[in-house]
Design an enzyme around this catalytic site. Sequence first.
Site, PDB file in Angstrom:
ATOM      1  CB  SER A  49      41.686  48.994  13.638  1.00  0.00           C
ATOM      2  OG  SER A  49      42.990  48.265  13.216  1.00  0.00           O
ATOM      3  CG  ASP A  99      38.929  52.703  15.929  1.00  0.00           C
ATOM      4  OD1 ASP A  99      38.233  53.851  15.579  1.00  0.00           O
ATOM      5  OD2 ASP A  99      40.499  53.102  15.700  1.00  0.00           O
TER       6      ASP A  99
HETATM    7 ZN   LIG Z   1      40.072  57.388  14.512  1.00  0.00          ZN
END
Ligand SMILES: [Zn+2]
Length: 324
Positions: free
Chosen positions: A52, A94
């Site tokens: 992320s 992500d």
């Molecule tokens: Zn997610």
Amino acid sequence: MFLTGQQMKEVFLKAKKQRFGIIASNVVFDMQVRALVQGYNAVKSDGLLQMSSGACKYAAGETQDIKAGARLISAIAKVFTEQFPHCGVGLHIDHATPNYFDFIVYCIENNLVSSVMIDASKESLEENIRITKEVVDIAHRHGIIVEGEIGYIKGSEDEIVSETELYTKPEEALEFVKKTNVDLFAASVGTNHGVTKGENVVLRLDLIKEIDDLLIANGVERGLVLHGASGLTDEQQQTAIANGVVKLNKDTHYQMDMAAAVQAYWEKEKDAIVCPPDVPPDVYMPDKSRFDPRKWLIKAEQRMQNTVQSFCLMSGSANNSILL
Ligand SMILES: [Zn+2]
């Protein structure tokens, strides 16, 4: 081995055809990469690691330099996976929101990843399509595949927070896929980011099938993605896969596993670093053989490896690597 975008595309096409699911696991640390790649390899499964924006900032340390963090995680993934020629593992970004557009382009142009997710789901459908299409055009020129999303997934995951749940409308999914040409489509079907229990989720597994059928009927079949899959039962996940899901995102489950494994170690081995009440402090000696971080961090790593292996057996990706 580290998979290119085109190889990752092949992995998802195989998964869709044979109806099994690829486990996409969030990483920040090198130990997680080790645990996951060894786990995927042990059950002869391909897999995906995902980072992320928050993970990349964390990986860079106090500078929070997101690009440095991404290079670091990508290097760890690439070097580590070299050791496993019969297990394919890709790296994915992500939930990158539109404010991370430049970051996505940076990762694509520097060949750091196999796939990216552009999450413009908070925008209007029209704007979401415009931004997603722009990412698809750049990514496809570099052979990288793209995941897009419409609808909100409730809960919080890193910097992505949503108080509301908005189920994806099948006709909007069709319009989105047709106009953007995304490779993977994340549908919002009632799962939550974060800690949940399967029985508390108002899961619309029928909606996954409805979207999949509609895309197939219109000649734009895609792999569907299930976010917030940590809290679901095996049966729910297997139904989702049968209905068209090819990518199951896993983050929270691993976090709980790691914390529990380390907690169990220290509950048992506390006296290695804390003087017990019945020992005089002047004679107490801390025990290096037990407080060496390799002795306790490995517990988290081993637990995570066992978990990803069981995920791959559950999702059917075990023994299905494209490299076998
Ligand atoms: Zn997610």
